[in-house]
Enzyme design. Structure first.
Site, mmCIF file in Angstrom:
data_model
loop_
_atom_site.group_PDB
_atom_site.id
_atom_site.type_symbol
_atom_site.label_atom_id
_atom_site.label_comp_id
_atom_site.label_asym_id
_atom_site.label_seq_id
_atom_site.Cartn_x
_atom_site.Cartn_y
_atom_site.Cartn_z
ATOM 1 C CG ASP A 34 -2.130 0.823 0.990
ATOM 2 O OD1 ASP A 34 -2.090 1.963 0.454
ATOM 3 O OD2 ASP A 34 -3.341 0.088 1.034
ATOM 4 C CE1 TYR A 144 -14.938 2.999 -7.066
ATOM 5 C CE2 TYR A 144 -17.413 3.086 -6.813
ATOM 6 C CZ TYR A 144 -16.092 2.593 -6.615
ATOM 7 O OH TYR A 144 -16.150 1.202 -6.266
HETATM 8 C C1 AKB Z 1 -19.194 2.952 -2.722
HETATM 9 O O1 AKB Z 1 -20.490 3.252 -2.087
HETATM 10 O O2 AKB Z 1 -18.642 3.642 -3.605
HETATM 11 C C2 AKB Z 1 -18.879 1.631 -2.858
HETATM 12 C C3 AKB Z 1 -19.122 0.902 -4.112
HETATM 13 C C4 AKB Z 1 -20.591 0.332 -4.197
HETATM 14 O O3 AKB Z 1 -18.370 0.584 -5.146
HETATM 15 N N1 AKB Z 1 -19.188 0.920 -1.974
#
Ligand code: AKB
Length: 323
Positions: A34, A144
């Protein structure tokens, strides 16, 4: 004999995966890595690695003769929105670095098997929300989720084009008691237990009816290792597998906590995270994972709540604090 490197070992999944892999393969065969402080989690070796440093990863892979690499370092949905460019760079370049390394190693006759986590965040508002199929419209709205969708495409590309043995799971929200919540939208389902154990009323940042797919950590670890151990020809999906654990909303979770810990109270104050949760599936169809490598979830809501209430420490400092 497998030699395994886990990058992102201090994180929620990493810490428990290192422990499970050390038991399975022997502590000397698992290297925890890490960017953060040295923590072994049952392994005997720790290396400092910044996943954006491709040269450093290659050196460690050579030094230890690594045959399997788990690349888990990432920013999640909420922290990603606070720093979108950082999230994109970390999530994409981290993956590309290990895929490229595996491509080079494969060409040199030294295969390197890769695991990389995708997420339900790769889905979006136009994805069918109930029993979301493996193959569905994907229009993620967070950086993300976009990095996860793009990452899935890269995984499939590196497998098809270069034969890289890369495997992935679209994790639901993972619930665990060893690490604190780490910047995700599903984290309410962990934070709620910490409030409950402190005897506090929990203020939930999602509304009571926000149903999301979740999985308890032991099931998530079992799924991960089962997929990595499956014979290559059985792994038909090279983007990322839907894996279902259980589905519930904050009201249902709170009701089960009250059943086991009478007196617990919850109130709702949805914030910016509600908009993220509203674009994610309610439940997943994991037919492919079941058919290809025998996946079946084993932990339901009652057992999850019982185990969390037993193990979540009342004092937060007893947790692993990870990135
Ligand atoms: C998030 O909430 O960002 C993560 C996921 C669902 O990938 N736990």
């Amino acid at each position: 004999m497998e030699r395994i490197l886990v990058i992102g070992a201090n994180g929620q999944i990493g810490s428990e995966l290192v422990e499970a892999l050390s038991l399975q393969h022997g502590a000397d065969n698992v290297i925890a890595a890490d960017i953060g402080p040295r923590s072994l989690f049952g392994a005997t070796c720790y290396e400092t690695i910044d996943v954006l440093d491709a040269g450093r990863i290659a050196t460690i892979v050579d030094t230890y003769g690594i045959t399997q690499l788990y690349q888990l370092a990432a920013l999640l949905s909420v922290t990603g929105e606070q720093a979108p460019l950082k999230a994109w760079t970390l999530n994409m370049n981290g993956l590309l670095n290990v895929l490229e390394l595996a491509r080079e190693r494969g060409a040199a006759g030294k295969p390197l098997k890769i695991f990389w986590p995708s997420s339900i965040a790769a889905f979006g508002p136009h994805t069918p929300a109930v029993d979301t199929p493996q193959l569905a419209v994907m229009d993620p709205t967070t950086i993300y989720g976009i990095s996860k969708q793009a990452g899935e495409r890269l995984c499939e590309y590196y497998f098809t084009r270069f034969g890289v043995d890369v495997r992935s799971i679209r994790y639901p929200g993972i619930i665990s008691h060893k690490s604190p919540p780490g910047g995700g939208t599903t984290d309410y389902a962990i934070a709620i237990f910490h409030a409950a154990k402190r005897g506090e009323r929990y203020t939930c940042f999602l509304g009571p009816e926000t149903t999301l797919p979740m999985i308890y950590m032991p099931d998530a670890i079992r799924a991960t290792i089962q997929l990595m151990d499956a014979p290559g020809e059985q792994v038909r999906i090279r983007s990322a597998y839907n894996v279902a654990g259980l589905s519930f909303n904050p009201r249902e979770l709170a009701e089960e906590i009250v059943r086991q810990l009478p007196g617990f109270r919850i109130q709702y104050q949805p914030d910016h995270r509600q908009a993220i949760a509203d674009t994610w599936p309610h439940s997943l169809d994991d037919t492919y994972a079941r058919a290809d490598w025998g996946w079946k979830a084993s932990i339901g809501l009652q057992e999850l709540v019982r185990d969390m209430l037993e193990h979540v420490p009342a004092a937060p400092e007893k947790l692993h604090h990870a990135a």
